[in-house]
Design a protein around this motif. Structure first.
Motif, PDB file in Angstrom:
ATOM      1  N   ARG A   9       0.828  -1.212   0.000  1.00  0.00           N
ATOM      2  CA  ARG A   9       0.000   0.000   0.000  1.00  0.00           C
ATOM      3  C   ARG A   9       0.861   1.260   0.000  1.00  0.00           C
ATOM      4  NH1 ARG A   9      -5.338  -1.159   3.693  1.00  0.00           N
ATOM      5  NH2 ARG A   9      -5.738  -3.246   2.920  1.00  0.00           N
ATOM      6  N   THR A  12       2.093   1.702  -3.502  1.00  0.00           N
ATOM      7  CA  THR A  12       1.012   2.122  -4.387  1.00  0.00           C
ATOM      8  C   THR A  12       0.715   3.606  -4.200  1.00  0.00           C
ATOM      9  OG1 THR A  12       0.023  -0.074  -4.409  1.00  0.00           O
ATOM     10  CG2 THR A  12      -1.412   1.759  -4.998  1.00  0.00           C
ATOM     11  N   HIS A  13       0.674   4.057  -2.966  1.00  0.00           N
ATOM     12  CA  HIS A  13       0.345   5.454  -2.704  1.00  0.00           C
ATOM     13  C   HIS A  13       1.490   6.406  -3.056  1.00  0.00           C
ATOM     14  CE1 HIS A  13      -1.514   8.981  -0.992  1.00  0.00           C
ATOM     15  NE2 HIS A  13      -0.403   9.197  -0.289  1.00  0.00           N
ATOM     16  N   TRP A  50      -0.351   2.182   9.412  1.00  0.00           N
ATOM     17  CA  TRP A  50      -1.030   2.497   8.159  1.00  0.00           C
ATOM     18  C   TRP A  50      -2.150   3.511   8.388  1.00  0.00           C
ATOM     19  CZ3 TRP A  50      -0.135   3.083   3.441  1.00  0.00           C
ATOM     20  CH2 TRP A  50      -1.152   3.228   2.517  1.00  0.00           C
ATOM     21  N   CYS A  54      -2.452   7.080   6.560  1.00  0.00           N
ATOM     22  CA  CYS A  54      -3.648   7.472   5.813  1.00  0.00           C
ATOM     23  C   CYS A  54      -4.120   8.876   6.169  1.00  0.00           C
ATOM     24  CB  CYS A  54      -4.786   6.474   6.050  1.00  0.00           C
ATOM     25  SG  CYS A  54      -4.536   4.891   5.232  1.00  0.00           S
ATOM     26  N   VAL A  59      -4.368   9.548   2.107  1.00  0.00           N
ATOM     27  CA  VAL A  59      -4.391   8.363   1.249  1.00  0.00           C
ATOM     28  C   VAL A  59      -5.790   8.152   0.693  1.00  0.00           C
ATOM     29  CG1 VAL A  59      -4.068   5.851   1.228  1.00  0.00           C
ATOM     30  CG2 VAL A  59      -2.482   7.307   2.496  1.00  0.00           C
ATOM     31  N   ALA A  60      -5.855   7.778  -0.574  1.00  0.00           N
ATOM     32  CA  ALA A  60      -7.139   7.515  -1.243  1.00  0.00           C
ATOM     33  C   ALA A  60      -7.931   6.442  -0.516  1.00  0.00           C
ATOM     34  CB  ALA A  60      -6.889   7.079  -2.688  1.00  0.00           C
ATOM     35  N   LEU A  63      -7.391   2.637  -0.854  1.00  0.00           N
ATOM     36  CA  LEU A  63      -6.230   1.995  -0.224  1.00  0.00           C
ATOM     37  C   LEU A  63      -6.378   1.882   1.281  1.00  0.00           C
ATOM     38  CD1 LEU A  63      -3.261   3.682  -2.110  1.00  0.00           C
ATOM     39  CD2 LEU A  63      -4.103   1.341  -2.367  1.00  0.00           C
ATOM     40  N   ARG A  64      -7.374   2.510   1.838  1.00  0.00           N
ATOM     41  CA  ARG A  64      -7.509   2.535   3.299  1.00  0.00           C
ATOM     42  C   ARG A  64      -7.940   1.236   3.816  1.00  0.00           C
ATOM     43  NH1 ARG A  64      -8.506   8.206   5.718  1.00  0.00           N
ATOM     44  NH2 ARG A  64      -7.454   9.424   4.175  1.00  0.00           N
TER      45      ARG A  64
END
Length: 64
Positions: A9, A12-13, A50, A54, A59-60, A63-64
């Motif tokens: 994640r 990705t972010h 995480w 976020c 964070v979108a 993805l959360r």
């Protein structure tokens, strides 16, 4: 959350190159003034770290 999922994640972010740098350098107040790497090394659960990422990095929701 497994550590492998956490890093997936993060990559990705932030992007594969920047995720490691951000985790090493960015201090998060919600983690007690620690970086991601420091919090993980201190035994904070990946899921808790995480959640802090976020909130801090906006964070979108996917993805959360």
């Amino acid at each position: 959350m497994r550590l492998s999922e956490f890093w997936s994640r993060m990559n990705t972010h932030f992007g594969a190159g920047y995720a490691e740098s951000w985790a090493q350098d960015y201090v998060i107040a919600a983690l007690g003034g620690r970086t991601v790497n420091q919090a993980l090394a201190d035994g904070v659960a990946a899921k808790e770290v995480w959640r802090a990422v976020c909130v801090t990095a906006d964070v979108a929701s996917r993805l959360r």
